[in-house]
Design a protein around this motif. Structure first.
Motif, PDB file in Angstrom:
ATOM      1  N   GLY A 249       0.827  -1.213   0.000  1.00 29.05           N
ATOM      2  CA  GLY A 249       0.000   0.000   0.000  1.00 29.05           C
ATOM      3  C   GLY A 249       0.857   1.257   0.000  1.00 29.05           C
ATOM      4  O   GLY A 249       0.391   2.356   0.251  1.00 29.05           O
ATOM      5  N   HIS A 250       2.151   1.081  -0.314  1.00 28.80           N
ATOM      6  CA  HIS A 250       3.047   2.237  -0.279  1.00 28.80           C
ATOM      7  C   HIS A 250       3.082   3.018  -1.590  1.00 28.80           C
ATOM      8  O   HIS A 250       3.648   4.092  -1.655  1.00 28.80           O
ATOM      9  N   TRP A 251       2.527   2.442  -2.665  1.00 32.23           N
ATOM     10  CA  TRP A 251       2.462   3.190  -3.934  1.00 32.23           C
ATOM     11  C   TRP A 251       1.001   3.441  -4.275  1.00 32.23           C
ATOM     12  O   TRP A 251       0.217   2.509  -4.448  1.00 32.23           O
ATOM     13  N   ASP A 252       0.640   4.713  -4.326  1.00 33.59           N
ATOM     14  CA  ASP A 252      -0.751   5.110  -4.607  1.00 33.59           C
ATOM     15  C   ASP A 252      -0.674   6.282  -5.577  1.00 33.59           C
ATOM     16  O   ASP A 252      -0.323   7.390  -5.178  1.00 33.59           O
ATOM     17  N   SER A 253      -0.953   6.008  -6.841  1.00 32.81           N
ATOM     18  CA  SER A 253      -0.736   7.063  -7.830  1.00 32.81           C
ATOM     19  C   SER A 253      -1.856   7.065  -8.879  1.00 32.81           C
ATOM     20  O   SER A 253      -2.322   6.007  -9.306  1.00 32.81           O
ATOM     21  N   VAL A 254      -2.288   8.281  -9.291  1.00 30.31           N
ATOM     22  CA  VAL A 254      -3.281   8.376 -10.375  1.00 30.31           C
ATOM     23  C   VAL A 254      -2.506   8.459 -11.688  1.00 30.31           C
ATOM     24  O   VAL A 254      -1.683   9.361 -11.870  1.00 30.31           O
ATOM     25  N   ARG A 255      -2.746   7.501 -12.571  1.00 30.54           N
ATOM     26  CA  ARG A 255      -1.958   7.446 -13.806  1.00 30.54           C
ATOM     27  C   ARG A 255      -2.864   7.228 -15.023  1.00 30.54           C
ATOM     28  O   ARG A 255      -3.914   6.592 -14.935  1.00 30.54           O
TER      29      ARG A 255
ATOM     30  N   VAL B 214       3.186  -4.028 -15.883  1.00 31.44           N
ATOM     31  CA  VAL B 214       2.892  -2.989 -14.886  1.00 31.44           C
ATOM     32  C   VAL B 214       3.415  -3.463 -13.534  1.00 31.44           C
ATOM     33  O   VAL B 214       3.054  -4.555 -13.073  1.00 31.44           O
ATOM     34  N   GLU B 215       4.265  -2.668 -12.909  1.00 33.09           N
ATOM     35  CA  GLU B 215       4.758  -3.075 -11.588  1.00 33.09           C
ATOM     36  C   GLU B 215       4.943  -1.876 -10.675  1.00 33.09           C
ATOM     37  O   GLU B 215       5.015  -0.727 -11.128  1.00 33.09           O
ATOM     38  N   CYS B 216       5.069  -2.162  -9.378  1.00 34.66           N
ATOM     39  CA  CYS B 216       5.216  -1.088  -8.387  1.00 34.66           C
ATOM     40  C   CYS B 216       6.630  -0.501  -8.503  1.00 34.66           C
ATOM     41  O   CYS B 216       7.612  -1.245  -8.448  1.00 34.66           O
ATOM     42  N   PRO B 217       6.725   0.827  -8.696  1.00 30.08           N
ATOM     43  CA  PRO B 217       8.054   1.420  -8.851  1.00 30.08           C
ATOM     44  C   PRO B 217       8.892   1.340  -7.566  1.00 30.08           C
ATOM     45  O   PRO B 217      10.107   1.532  -7.595  1.00 30.08           O
ATOM     46  N   ILE B 218       8.233   1.019  -6.426  1.00 27.80           N
ATOM     47  CA  ILE B 218       8.978   0.971  -5.165  1.00 27.80           C
ATOM     48  C   ILE B 218       9.481  -0.453  -4.885  1.00 27.80           C
ATOM     49  O   ILE B 218      10.673  -0.675  -4.687  1.00 27.80           O
TER      50      ILE B 218
ATOM     51  N   LEU C 108      -7.316   1.167   3.927  1.00 25.99           N
ATOM     52  CA  LEU C 108      -7.946  -0.154   4.016  1.00 25.99           C
ATOM     53  C   LEU C 108      -6.879  -1.253   4.017  1.00 25.99           C
ATOM     54  O   LEU C 108      -6.937  -2.210   4.785  1.00 25.99           O
ATOM     55  N   ILE C 109      -5.844  -1.046   3.162  1.00 25.47           N
ATOM     56  CA  ILE C 109      -4.757  -2.049   3.115  1.00 25.47           C
ATOM     57  C   ILE C 109      -4.046  -2.064   4.473  1.00 25.47           C
ATOM     58  O   ILE C 109      -3.775  -3.119   5.044  1.00 25.47           O
ATOM     59  N   ALA C 110      -3.798  -0.836   5.000  1.00 29.57           N
ATOM     60  CA  ALA C 110      -3.096  -0.730   6.285  1.00 29.57           C
ATOM     61  C   ALA C 110      -3.877  -1.468   7.371  1.00 29.57           C
ATOM     62  O   ALA C 110      -3.315  -2.203   8.185  1.00 29.57           O
ATOM     63  N   LYS C 111      -5.185  -1.260   7.358  1.00 31.64           N
ATOM     64  CA  LYS C 111      -6.046  -1.890   8.354  1.00 31.64           C
ATOM     65  C   LYS C 111      -5.906  -3.414   8.274  1.00 31.64           C
ATOM     66  O   LYS C 111      -5.792  -4.105   9.277  1.00 31.64           O
ATOM     67  N   ARG C 112      -5.882  -3.903   7.063  1.00 30.34           N
ATOM     68  CA  ARG C 112      -5.785  -5.347   6.860  1.00 30.34           C
ATOM     69  C   ARG C 112      -4.418  -5.864   7.283  1.00 30.34           C
ATOM     70  O   ARG C 112      -4.294  -6.922   7.898  1.00 30.34           O
ATOM     71  N   VAL C 113      -3.380  -5.067   6.910  1.00 28.50           N
ATOM     72  CA  VAL C 113      -2.014  -5.460   7.274  1.00 28.50           C
ATOM     73  C   VAL C 113      -1.892  -5.545   8.796  1.00 28.50           C
ATOM     74  O   VAL C 113      -1.256  -6.433   9.357  1.00 28.50           O
ATOM     75  N   ARG C 114      -2.595  -4.615   9.494  1.00 31.10           N
ATOM     76  CA  ARG C 114      -2.551  -4.608  10.965  1.00 31.10           C
ATOM     77  C   ARG C 114      -3.331  -5.784  11.569  1.00 31.10           C
ATOM     78  O   ARG C 114      -3.328  -6.001  12.762  1.00 31.10           O
ATOM     79  N   GLY C 115      -4.051  -6.496  10.704  1.00 30.48           N
ATOM     80  CA  GLY C 115      -4.802  -7.653  11.176  1.00 30.48           C
ATOM     81  C   GLY C 115      -6.178  -7.293  11.720  1.00 30.48           C
ATOM     82  O   GLY C 115      -6.869  -8.142  12.293  1.00 30.48           O
ATOM     83  N   GLU C 116      -6.582  -6.064  11.524  1.00 31.56           N
ATOM     84  CA  GLU C 116      -7.916  -5.671  11.992  1.00 31.56           C
ATOM     85  C   GLU C 116      -8.966  -6.251  11.037  1.00 31.56           C
ATOM     86  O   GLU C 116      -8.707  -6.383   9.831  1.00 31.56           O
ATOM     87  N   SER C 117     -10.155  -6.549  11.603  1.00 31.85           N
ATOM     88  CA  SER C 117     -11.172  -7.104  10.698  1.00 31.85           C
ATOM     89  C   SER C 117     -11.849  -5.982   9.908  1.00 31.85           C
ATOM     90  O   SER C 117     -12.042  -4.872  10.434  1.00 31.85           O
ATOM     91  N   LEU C 118     -12.213  -6.302   8.664  1.00 35.61           N
ATOM     92  CA  LEU C 118     -12.839  -5.308   7.777  1.00 35.61           C
ATOM     93  C   LEU C 118     -14.359  -5.434   7.837  1.00 35.61           C
ATOM     94  O   LEU C 118     -14.872  -6.531   8.094  1.00 35.61           O
TER      95      LEU C 118
END
Lengths: 75, 946
Positions: free
Chosen positions: B827-833, B842-846, B865-875
């Motif tokens: 979730g570290h790359w978020d870009s409007v392209r 297509v790949e993540c530049p990071i 939302l990705i962060a929440k999931r990564v933290r293990g919180e329920s969606l």
């Protein structure tokens, strides 16, 4: 004769006029004068000139119907 | 022998003062006839030959005589036209003559002010110009009903236009009601320029009374008609890229511009409102200095009037219009009519071209600009030939339309209060569309109406109820209710036109761009309560044109079969002779001739034969079957539905059907054995097929929408009920066997289908009178491509030869689409392209991950939302749904790279559909684009049901 033309005309047009009571009063008034139908029509024409606009149309309708009945009788 | 009555001296003097000394042919015939007879008449003469005057002058002459015998008071002549705009024009044409004769004339229609209406009730004009709907409104009026008692003549202008719809049926009953009210004979006069079945139209006008038809002026009619098929040059292709429009379309546009510039006043007709808009916007992009306007029924009255006036006073050189300008609206003297693509019907071409060279002895000049498409070219040529011979189509008079009769019965009851059942039946039978109504049919309708408290039945006496008046006045118009909303220019706060509510709900939100009045507009907001769409002008050229309902004009059987005859003549006539004949008879020359000959020769190579009305070809290609049957739109629609339902029932697999006027395409997930199709035709009788048709029609969307419309007209569905809130399936089931159901079925079968011709196919095939030649092809024949590929075209009919060009244009559009790209790994790359900025992979530049989610730009918070999931919180449930959809897009990207982005950029294509489209074997760019086009089309077709 005059009486029947005026009354028949009124009966024919009653459903089409807006000021039913005023027209009825007018007819009763004219009926009592025992005049010829031609005279009554000219009186109606005079009354229509003074009347407010919707009553004027009602009187025109009445005159028209009288003329129509007269034509029918002469034919 | 009686001495003929001459025209009054006043009229003759007036006409002389205007320089009119010689009557036109129709006036020469009609004036003495109407003057000396009170018999009904139908006057038939070409456009612009003075039919209005032919009817009105003798009637005014009669009226003037009457005025000499006594003062006039009431309506004496009613002049009915189908359009408000025509009311205005007729008024202008006869106002001066009426004034000259001391007679009064006025107009009354939906736009007439309350003040003017009151004035008419008080002092009725001797001649009233009105529409059929306004006549309906005044018939039960207390005061106006009296004024109507003096009517001695009714003129119905453009009677063919009314005859082919329920408006004509309503008028025929309306005239009977008027006749009953007046109680002396009313002379009925119909006017028309184009009608194929004058005898039937005459009956519609005249009812049970005799009527005389008077023809004149067709021999002097001069028509200069031809088909032109411009080919694109390299310059056109370059220009096309600039304005996002295919090269061949640019070539046509260039030709139209050149024709406008070399003429004084040009009318350009298109077959649909949306295409009129597209053409307008592209023309403006190509030639901004050219003064022209767009004109169609969905534009505001003001916009239409401005367009008409601008052309009339020379401020503009052209109008791009639809049928809104077909009828005799005065737009001055057009010297050329251009028809973009085939007009599909002869009467349409005749009406449209009649708008140029208006007047006796003048030549009407028309050019059909054809697309590079065999059907379009030959169909245009055939229509030209038939127009020259004045072989126009019949007006299809709707017989026994129960919704109209129900409404008119309520009208009768308002007129008279109550009526004996036999008298009502007699009145109804006087109208031609109900001349053979049976007692039981009448009873069923009356009982239905009584059940809805629209009237009361006491023994043989029928009387009005408390609901009759409201029912009647809420449904004065028989024109289908397509709910529309106003589009308003936010800068000037003026209405720029109306949009269909369905279109707005499905496509319009703040920021969307659409075209109306030939200009693109961006939506600023949609007013929640009024539904008004507030817009401002934009300069973009890549846009949507609004779609309007009910636009496709059916091609008649006669035209379709003649088209097939022309194909067959390519093979039998000698080349030079064929070309000369094409030019002379059909107005087809040059490139268009070459295209016909080449396509037919190619077809012969592949199919070994050509279809005709007596010999169909069954082409098997992949899982699809094409039945080449040149029977016209309605017959093919019917045949397609019947065969598809029988195949579905027999084989237990879903068979989809598409049709055009010349062929029917059957597709299925599994291969269809052609023998099964032939068996179906062989084994079923026409009667069985007819029964199956009704069963099949009942389940179509078309029937459902007709049912809703009829149900609104017959008080089953409230007028204001929104489409989404109506339980249509339930209602259809509940009302089966009632007049509502029967009327909806009649509408679909009579208006959209041609049962007789389609079912004849079954009989003729079984008897051996119709041959069917079966051919298996490796790829679709040129004729088959016309139906397979037409569906993916941008225009109504497009060019097959330019398929790559069309797909390339689509690719350009897809490449400009912007997405929000988010790396699913961290979730570290978020870009409007924009898609065009990506490489194939297509790949993540990071982190280099290929799991990149493709999201809408508005999904700004997806990384949370990705962060929440990564933290293990329920969606939450909705978060889980969003996450899963994103994962699916990321999987597609990791597997298919940029191609996945292209597919996801297609209109209406979500992740699930994209995963179906993106098969591993699909690598060719054109194949991918074709698959996207198919997906977009699928979305367009199914959108109304979502």
């Amino acid at each position: 004769m005059t009486d029947s033309i005026l009354k028949t005309a009124f009966e024919n047009i009653a459903t089409h006029v807006s000021n039913l009571d005023s027209v009825r009063e007018l007819i009763e008034d004219l009926d009592n004068q025992n005049e010829s139908i031609d005279h009554i029509i000219s009186m109606l024409e005079r009354r229509s000139e003074e009347a407010e606009v919707t009553l004027r149309t009602d009187i025109r309708i009445l005159i028209n119907e009288c003329l129509h009945l007269m034509r029918k009788m002469t034919n | 022998m009686s001495v003929p009555t001459p025209l009054s001296k006043d009229i003759v003097a007036f006409l002389k003062s205007k320089g009119i000394v010689k009557p036109t042919p129709i006036q020469e015939k009609a004036i003495p006839f109407i003057l000396n007879d009170s018999m009904n008449s139908l006057l038939l003469a070409p456009t612009g030959t003075g039919k209005t005057e032919a009817a009105i002058i003798p009637l005014l002459s009669k009226l003037q005589q009457m005025s000499k015998r006594g003062e006039l008071f009431g309506f004496y002549i009613i002049y009915i036209t189908p359009l408000r705009a025509l009311n205005r024009d007729v008024f202008k044409r006869i106002e001066e003559l009426c004034m000259h004769l001391g007679l009064t004339v006025d107009v009354r229609h939906g736009d007439t002010t309350q003040y003017a209406r009151r004035k008419q009730a008080i002092k009725p004009p001797n001649l009233l110009i009105t529409t059929p709907e306004s006549l309906q409104a005044i018939l039960p009026g207390k005061r106006l009903q009296y004024h109507l008692k003096t009517v001695f003549a009714v003129v119905v202008d453009e009677v063919h236009d009314l005859a082919g719809s329920k408006r004509g049926v309503q008028l025929s009953l309306g005239l009977e009601r008027l006749q009953r009210l007046v109680s002396t004979k009313i002379q009925r006069i119909g006017l028309s320029a184009t009608v194929g079945n004058p005898d039937e139209v005459a009956k519609l006008l005249s009812g049970a009374e005799p009527i005389k038809t008077l023809w004149a002026g067709y021999d002097n009619q001069k028509l200069d008609l031809k088909v032109d098929m411009p080919l694109p040059t390299d310059r056109d292709k370059t220009l096309g890229r600039k304005i996002s429009y295919p090269g061949p379309s640019v070539a046509r546009l260039e030709e139209i511009i050149q024709l406008i510039e070399t003429h004084n006043s040009v009318l350009v007709f298109t077959n649909t409102r949306s295409f009129a808009e597209v053409l307008g916007v592209k023309m403006r992009a190509l030639k901004p200095s050219l003064e022209f306007d767009v004109h169609h029924g969905s534009l505001s009255k003001n916009a239409r009037l401005t367009a008409e006036d601008r052309l009339k006073n020379g401020s503009s050189k052209a109008i791009i219009a639809t049928s809104s300008l077909e009828l005799g609206i005065d737009i001055g003297q057009a010297d050329l009519v251009i028809q973009y693509s085939s007009p599909r019907e002869v009467s349409r071409l005749v009406q449209r071209v009649g708008r140029s060279g208006h007047g006796v002895g003048r030549t009407s000049k028309g050019i059909v600009i054809s697309t590079i498409n065999l059907d379009d070219i030959v169909e245009s040529g055939v229509i030209i030939r038939r127009a020259r011979q004045n072989k126009v189509e019949d007006a299809r008079i709707p017989m026994k339309a129960w919704d109209v009769l129900g409404h008119q019965i309520s009208g009768f009851l308002l007129d008279v209060g109550e009526i004996e059942r036999p008298e009502l039946q007699e009145l109804v039978r006087n109208a031609y569309p109900f001349s053979d109504i049976s007692n039981s049919e009448m009873d069923t309708l009356l009982q239905f109406m009584a059940g809805r408290r629209l009237l009361e039945i006491n023994g043989s006496r029928i009387s009005k109820s408390s609901r009759t008046r409201m029912f009647y006045y809420e449904r004065l118009s028989t024109i289908p209710d397509i709910k529309q909303v106003n589009a308003v220019d936010i800068t000037t706060r003026t209405s720029i036109g109306v949009l269909d509510e369905d279109y707005v709900t499905a496509n319009v939100e703040a920021g969307s761009v659409f075209v109306i009045r030939g200009r693109p507009w961006t939506v600023v907001s949609v007013d929640e309560s009024s539904g008004e769409v507030m817009c401002s002008p934009v300069t973009s050229i890549d846009i949507d044109a609004p779609r309007w309902v009910g636009e496709m004009i059916p091609v008649p059987y006669e035209v379709a079969t003649e088209v097939a005859k022309v194909w067959n003549l390519v093979m039998t006539k000698e080349d030079r002779e064929f070309r000369r004949w094409l030019n002379h008879e059909y107005g087809v020359s040059g490139h268009a001739q070459n295209h016909i000959i080449e396509t037919i020769n190619e077809t012969m190579d592949v199919l070994g034969d050509l279809p005709s009305a007596d010999k169909f070809i069954l082409e098997i290609c992949g899982t699809g079957i094409i039945l080449h049957a040149p029977l016209g739109t309605r017959a093919n629609e019917t045949l397609g539905i019947v065969i598809a339902s029988l195949l579905t029932t027999r084989l237990g697999i879903g068979v989809a059907v598409e049709r055009d006027p010349y062929r029917i395409l059957f597709t299925s997930s599994e291969e269809i054995n052609p023998e099964h199709l032939l068996d179906v035709l062989r084994e079923y009788s026409a009667n069985q097929a007819s029964h199956i048709l009704e069963l099949a029609v009942k389940h179509t969307q078309n029937f459902a929408s007709r049912f809703v419309h009829v149900a609104r007209k017959m008080d089953v569905i409230r007028k204001e009920a929104k489409s989404k809130e109506i339980p249509v399936k339930y209602l259809i089931k509940s009302f089966e066997g009632t007049p509502v159901f029967d009327e909806a079925m009649r509408e679909v079968l009579e208006e959209k289908m041609d049962q007789k011709r389609a079912l004849e196919v079954f009989t003729r095939f079984s008897k051996g009178e119709l041959k069917i030649h079966v051919v298996k092809t490796a790829k679709p024949s040129p004729l088959a491509r016309l139906i397979i590929e037409e569906k993916t075209r941008f225009e109504v009919i497009g060019e097959i030869t330019e398929e790559n060009e069309v797909l390339r244009m689509m690719e350009e559009r897809l490449l400009t689409k912007q997405f929000r790209m988010v790396c699913m790994a961290q979730g570290h790359w978020d870009s409007v392209r924009t898609i065009s900025t990506f490489e194939e992979t297509v790949e993540c530049p990071i982190c280099g991950s290929k799991m990149i989610a493709v999201l809408s730009i508005s999904e700004k918070d997806f990384t949370k939302l990705i962060a929440k999931r990564v933290r293990g919180e329920s969606l939450t449930r909705s978060e889980e749904k969003r996450y899963k959809a994103a994962v699916l897009t990321a999987e597609l990207v990791s597997r298919y790279g940029k191609n996945a982005l292209l597919v996801l950029a297609g209109r209406g294509i979500g992740a699930t559909t994209a995963s179906r489209i993106l098969e591993p074997g699909l690598t060719e760019r054109l194949d991918i684009l074709r698959a996207i086009a198919k997906g977009e089309l699928q979305y367009e077709r199914t959108r109304p049901y979502w």
